[in-house]
Motif scaffolding. Structure first.
Motif, short mmCIF file in Angstrom:
data_model
loop_
_atom_site.label_atom_id
_atom_site.label_comp_id
_atom_site.label_asym_id
_atom_site.label_seq_id
_atom_site.Cartn_x
_atom_site.Cartn_y
_atom_site.Cartn_z
N ILE A 174 0.81 -1.22 0.00
CA ILE A 174 0.00 0.00 0.00
C ILE A 174 0.84 1.27 0.00
O ILE A 174 0.33 2.36 -0.30
N THR A 175 2.13 1.15 0.34
CA THR A 175 2.98 2.35 0.37
C THR A 175 4.04 2.37 -0.73
O THR A 175 4.57 3.42 -1.05
N GLY A 176 4.36 1.19 -1.28
CA GLY A 176 5.42 1.13 -2.28
C GLY A 176 6.80 1.24 -1.67
O GLY A 176 7.77 1.54 -2.36
N GLN A 177 6.89 0.95 -0.37
CA GLN A 177 8.16 1.09 0.33
C GLN A 177 8.32 -0.04 1.34
O GLN A 177 7.35 -0.46 1.97
N LYS A 178 9.53 -0.55 1.48
CA LYS A 178 9.79 -1.66 2.40
C LYS A 178 9.68 -1.20 3.85
O LYS A 178 10.30 -0.20 4.23
N PRO A 179 8.90 -1.90 4.66
CA PRO A 179 8.76 -1.49 6.07
C PRO A 179 9.98 -1.87 6.90
O PRO A 179 10.78 -2.72 6.52
N ILE A 180 10.10 -1.21 8.05
CA ILE A 180 11.17 -1.54 9.00
C ILE A 180 10.52 -2.08 10.27
O ILE A 180 9.40 -1.71 10.61
N SER A 181 11.23 -2.98 10.95
CA SER A 181 10.70 -3.57 12.17
C SER A 181 10.94 -2.66 13.36
O SER A 181 11.92 -1.91 13.40
N ARG A 182 10.02 -2.71 14.32
CA ARG A 182 10.15 -1.92 15.53
C ARG A 182 10.19 -2.86 16.73
O ARG A 182 9.39 -3.78 16.83
N THR A 183 11.12 -2.61 17.65
CA THR A 183 11.21 -3.40 18.88
C THR A 183 10.55 -2.63 20.01
O THR A 183 10.28 -1.43 19.90
N ALA A 184 10.27 -3.32 21.09
CA ALA A 184 9.53 -2.73 22.20
C ALA A 184 10.31 -1.61 22.87
O ALA A 184 11.49 -1.76 23.19
N LYS A 185 9.64 -0.47 23.11
CA LYS A 185 10.24 0.64 23.83
C LYS A 185 9.86 0.60 25.31
O LYS A 185 10.43 1.30 26.13
N ARG A 186 8.85 -0.23 25.63
CA ARG A 186 8.45 -0.40 27.02
C ARG A 186 7.88 -1.81 27.19
O ARG A 186 7.48 -2.45 26.22
N SER A 187 7.82 -2.25 28.40
CA SER A 187 7.32 -3.59 28.68
C SER A 187 5.80 -3.60 28.71
O SER A 187 5.16 -2.66 29.21
N ILE A 188 5.21 -4.68 28.14
CA ILE A 188 3.76 -4.85 28.14
C ILE A 188 3.48 -6.26 28.66
O ILE A 188 3.63 -7.25 27.94
N ALA A 189 3.09 -6.35 29.91
CA ALA A 189 2.94 -7.65 30.57
C ALA A 189 1.90 -8.53 29.90
O ALA A 189 2.09 -9.74 29.75
N SER A 190 0.76 -7.95 29.47
CA SER A 190 -0.32 -8.74 28.88
C SER A 190 0.10 -9.42 27.59
O SER A 190 -0.44 -10.45 27.21
N PHE A 191 1.07 -8.84 26.87
CA PHE A 191 1.56 -9.43 25.63
C PHE A 191 2.88 -10.18 25.83
O PHE A 191 3.48 -10.67 24.88
N LYS A 192 3.33 -10.26 27.11
CA LYS A 192 4.60 -10.90 27.44
C LYS A 192 5.75 -10.27 26.65
O LYS A 192 6.61 -10.95 26.10
N ILE A 193 5.74 -8.93 26.62
CA ILE A 193 6.76 -8.19 25.89
C ILE A 193 7.63 -7.43 26.88
O ILE A 193 7.12 -6.73 27.76
N ARG A 194 8.93 -7.57 26.73
CA ARG A 194 9.87 -6.85 27.58
C ARG A 194 10.56 -5.76 26.77
O ARG A 194 10.84 -5.93 25.57
N LYS A 195 10.84 -4.65 27.40
CA LYS A 195 11.50 -3.52 26.75
C LYS A 195 12.81 -3.97 26.09
O LYS A 195 13.64 -4.61 26.72
N GLY A 196 12.96 -3.61 24.80
CA GLY A 196 14.19 -3.90 24.08
C GLY A 196 14.35 -5.34 23.64
O GLY A 196 15.40 -5.71 23.13
N MET A 197 13.33 -6.17 23.80
CA MET A 197 13.45 -7.58 23.42
C MET A 197 13.66 -7.69 21.91
O MET A 197 13.24 -6.84 21.13
N GLY A 198 14.30 -8.76 21.49
CA GLY A 198 14.70 -8.91 20.09
C GLY A 198 13.56 -9.02 19.09
O GLY A 198 13.62 -8.47 18.00
N ALA A 199 12.49 -9.73 19.44
CA ALA A 199 11.40 -9.93 18.49
C ALA A 199 10.69 -8.61 18.17
O ALA A 199 10.44 -7.81 19.07
N PRO A 200 10.38 -8.36 16.90
CA PRO A 200 9.70 -7.11 16.55
C PRO A 200 8.28 -7.06 17.09
O PRO A 200 7.59 -8.08 17.11
N VAL A 201 7.86 -5.91 17.56
CA VAL A 201 6.49 -5.74 18.07
C VAL A 201 5.63 -5.01 17.05
O VAL A 201 4.44 -4.80 17.27
N GLY A 202 6.21 -4.63 15.94
CA GLY A 202 5.47 -3.95 14.90
C GLY A 202 6.36 -3.59 13.74
O GLY A 202 7.58 -3.79 13.78
#
Length: 206
Positions: free
Chosen positions: A79-107
């Motif tokens: 939809i944009t014609g441009q390759k997206p970049i991955s974003r890592t967590a900037k803060r921890s989100i307990a409900s999603f089991k996400i820790r700040k700075g974790m390796g897996a992309p959150v978006g």
């Protein structure tokens, strides 16, 4: 008899530079002057101006689902014609089991500027948004103090660039408009000129 030579005219860089996206041209030649008058500004340089559009999608609980992440990446690229970049967590989100700075992309996200920004905006307003079911306009409460605006899209299927198969796994999108010289009132006037419809409430609905 001499053979006739067929020549093909090549497009020079100068010809390509003449192209100007429709909404960019309208802004420079018409909208900025109207905004100067309507907002009672001293000069056109004080008028609100769209500088960047960020299109993003979070993966939430699907952070470990490679297939889902591929769907999101494909949506943004198509939809944009441009390759997206991955974003890592900037803060921890307990409900999603996400820790700040974790390796897996959150978006994933795409930053659009220049002609691609204007072209995406044109397609969004005139092609994608009219495809939203039971659409009554976007919220006027999603401006920040600087006049930047955040728009949420429930499903990616409103974008005609995507095939039926590419929308089989639905996901939402966030579209952030960065506006210079803005505030909630002036930025709304700017976006309305681009064709973004805001929902009417109270006196506006009468």
């Amino acid at each position: 008899m001499a053979e006739s030579k067929t020549t093909t005219k090549k497009t020079s860089p100068a010809d390509k530079s003449k192209y100007t996206p429709r909404l960019k041209k309208l802004y420079n030649e018409k909208f900025v002057k109207e905004l100067k008058t309507e907002l009672k500004l001293k000069n056109v340089h004080q008028a609100p101006k769209l500088t960047k559009i960020v299109v993003s999608a979070g993966v939430g609980r699907n952070k470990d689902n490679k297939s889902f992440q591929e769907v999101v990446a494909n949506t943004l690229a198509r939809i944009t014609g441009q390759k997206p970049i991955s974003r890592t967590a900037k803060r921890s989100i307990a409900s999603f089991k996400i820790r700040k700075g974790m390796g897996a992309p959150v978006g994933q996200s795409v930053n659009l500027r220049g002609d691609r920004m204007w072209e995406f905006l044109d397609r969004l307003v005139n092609v994608a948004m009219p495809r939203i079911r039971d659409f009554h306009g976007v919220s006027a409460k999603a401006f920040d103090r600087q006049g930047n605006y955040n728009l949420g899209i429930t499903e990616q299927s409103i974008f005609p660039e995507l095939t039926f198969e590419e929308t089989a796994t639905p996901h939402g999108l966030g579209i952030a408009f960065t506006i210079s010289n803005g505030n909630p009132e002036s930025s709304r006037k700017l976006l309305e000129k681009f064709g973004i419809p805001f929902e009417k409430t109270g006196k506006e609905a009468k």
